[in-house]
Design an enzyme around this catalytic site. Structure first.
Site, PDB file in Angstrom:
ATOM      1  N   HIS A 130      41.381  38.132  30.030  1.00  0.00           N
ATOM      2  CA  HIS A 130      40.423  38.009  29.150  1.00  0.00           C
ATOM      3  C   HIS A 130      40.123  38.496  27.470  1.00  0.00           C
ATOM      4  O   HIS A 130      39.581  37.601  26.959  1.00  0.00           O
ATOM      5  CB  HIS A 130      39.092  38.165  29.837  1.00  0.00           C
ATOM      6  CG  HIS A 130      38.587  37.102  31.074  1.00  0.00           C
ATOM      7  ND1 HIS A 130      38.925  35.643  31.521  1.00  0.00           N
ATOM      8  CD2 HIS A 130      38.218  37.773  32.347  1.00  0.00           C
ATOM      9  CE1 HIS A 130      38.763  35.571  32.217  1.00  0.00           C
ATOM     10  NE2 HIS A 130      38.466  36.442  33.182  1.00  0.00           N
ATOM     11  N   ASP A 167      43.815  34.229  38.760  1.00  0.00           N
ATOM     12  CA  ASP A 167      42.663  34.851  39.475  1.00  0.00           C
ATOM     13  C   ASP A 167      42.080  32.832  39.252  1.00  0.00           C
ATOM     14  O   ASP A 167      42.275  32.347  38.827  1.00  0.00           O
ATOM     15  CB  ASP A 167      42.658  35.433  38.014  1.00  0.00           C
ATOM     16  CG  ASP A 167      41.261  36.515  37.686  1.00  0.00           C
ATOM     17  OD1 ASP A 167      41.882  37.339  38.364  1.00  0.00           O
ATOM     18  OD2 ASP A 167      40.538  35.784  37.720  1.00  0.00           O
ATOM     19  N   HIS A 169      39.349  33.077  37.540  1.00  0.00           N
ATOM     20  CA  HIS A 169      38.648  33.030  36.459  1.00  0.00           C
ATOM     21  C   HIS A 169      40.183  32.752  35.036  1.00  0.00           C
ATOM     22  O   HIS A 169      41.088  32.825  35.892  1.00  0.00           O
ATOM     23  CB  HIS A 169      37.912  33.919  35.681  1.00  0.00           C
ATOM     24  CG  HIS A 169      36.670  34.123  36.481  1.00  0.00           C
ATOM     25  ND1 HIS A 169      36.783  35.782  37.075  1.00  0.00           N
ATOM     26  CD2 HIS A 169      35.348  34.094  36.459  1.00  0.00           C
ATOM     27  CE1 HIS A 169      35.891  35.730  38.260  1.00  0.00           C
ATOM     28  NE2 HIS A 169      35.031  35.116  38.139  1.00  0.00           N
ATOM     29  N   ASP A 248      40.288  36.787  43.408  1.00  0.00           N
ATOM     30  CA  ASP A 248      39.056  36.447  43.121  1.00  0.00           C
ATOM     31  C   ASP A 248      38.937  35.172  43.999  1.00  0.00           C
ATOM     32  O   ASP A 248      37.834  34.676  43.697  1.00  0.00           O
ATOM     33  CB  ASP A 248      38.074  37.185  41.819  1.00  0.00           C
ATOM     34  CG  ASP A 248      38.653  36.221  40.711  1.00  0.00           C
ATOM     35  OD1 ASP A 248      40.107  36.473  41.227  1.00  0.00           O
ATOM     36  OD2 ASP A 248      38.325  37.602  39.913  1.00  0.00           O
TER      37      ASP A 248
END
Length: 313
Positions: A130, A167, A169, A248
């Site tokens: 990120h 991931d 996200h 995740d």
């Protein structure tokens, strides 16, 4: 050749506070599971060095690195945690952890390119995908994979590398850094809508973004990978693969609502390893991103690393 396992004690000293999901215990859970299953003895254990700040400048603006260093120095001087955003908190151990996390990715890249090892997994934190060119966010300070990929291109002379992000996200920071760099192909899937609420419209033609709705199962993800990722990767012929390995998307992880299990991560890793063997002499560097249900994280990392090490069919 061996599979190396990079980590550093400093990565456990980064602590964003009680109850924060990105906790030091994540690395303990992984290490304990590898020991319990005997997988640790199959890996070459290596201690991650700190990153050379000249490598950070390949992916991040120099002013951002300087400002972050000054911020971290204040945190260390006071011994008090300070937040950069509601999710991303720096403590007295954060600067060293961030330097060693990025340093692991770069050191692994050099070791793979020098032929010392075939591939590597970097069990490090804080995660990185990120972190944009000029902003820390989403638990991330430096974009470990992007720094390593740019090191392979700009310092080591590769012409084409792939970044794969699984991931839950979207890796908005990685996309920000490498968008429209035609030396890099980025392939990802991610739950959408979900933090950071980006990725549905790629920033460049060098992206294969697969936004999927909540409750998508592993079998559906496998079909999408075969249909969308693999043709682009085969056509691109990367000379090295970098993996933002977030776990995740596991069905036990509460930070997302996807339905992957350990066998899905093993299947994805086998597909990526096949691409690497056909085009990149097997060269892969994988770096830990998310994964917050500790048992599921440890089991999933083991499945991923077992395939990297050639210990499964």
């Amino acid at each position: 050749m061996a599979t190396a396992y990079y980590s550093h004690p400093a990565c456990r000293t980064h602590d964003m506070g009680d109850g924060h999901p990105e906790c030091p215990q994540r690395l303990d859970a992984i290490a304990d599971h590898l020991i319990a299953t005997g997988l640790d003895i199959a890996l070459e254990q290596r201690e991650a060095p700190p990153v050379d700040e000249r490598d950070l400048a390949l992916a991040h603006e120099s002013l951002y690195v300087a400002n972050l260093r000054g911020f971290m120095e204040q945190v260390e001087a006071t011994g008090q945690r300070r937040a950069l955003d509601p999710d991303t908190v720096a403590g007295p151990g954060t600067w060293a952890a961030a330097l060693h996390a990025a340093g692991a990715a770069v050191a692994a890249t050099d070791a793979v390119l020098d032929g010392e090892i075939e591939n590597a997994f970097c069990a490090v934190r804080p995660p990185g995908h990120h972190a944009t060119r000029r902003q820390a966010m989403g638990f991330c300070f430096f974009n470990n994979v992007a720094v390593a990929a740019r090191h392979a291109l700009d310092r080591r002379g590769l012409e084409r590398v792939a970044i794969i992000d699984f991931d839950v996200h979207h890796g908005n920071g990685t996309e920000d850094i490498i968008a429209n760099d035609d030396r890099v192909l980025m392939c990802s899937f991610f739950q959408h809508p979900l933090y950071p609420n980006s990725g549905a419209q790629p920033l460049g033609d060098n992206m294969v973004n697969l936004p999927v709705p909540a409750y998508t199962k592993g079998s559906e993800i496998r079909e999408l990978i075969d249909r969308h990722w693999l043709p682009r990767l085969e056509g691109f012929r990367p000379q090295m693969l970098f993996i933002s390995a977030g776990f995740d998307a596991h069905r036990e992880d509460d930070l997302g609502q996807l339905g992957l299990v350990e066998s899905d991560y093993a299947w994805i890793t086998r597909r990526l390893k096949g691409v690497a063997e056909r085009h990149a002499d097997g060269r892969i560097v994988s770096c830990l991103e998310g994964g917050y249900a500790l048992s599921a994280l440890a089991r999933s990392v083991a499945s991923h690393v077992r395939v990297l090490a050639g210990l499964t069919d």
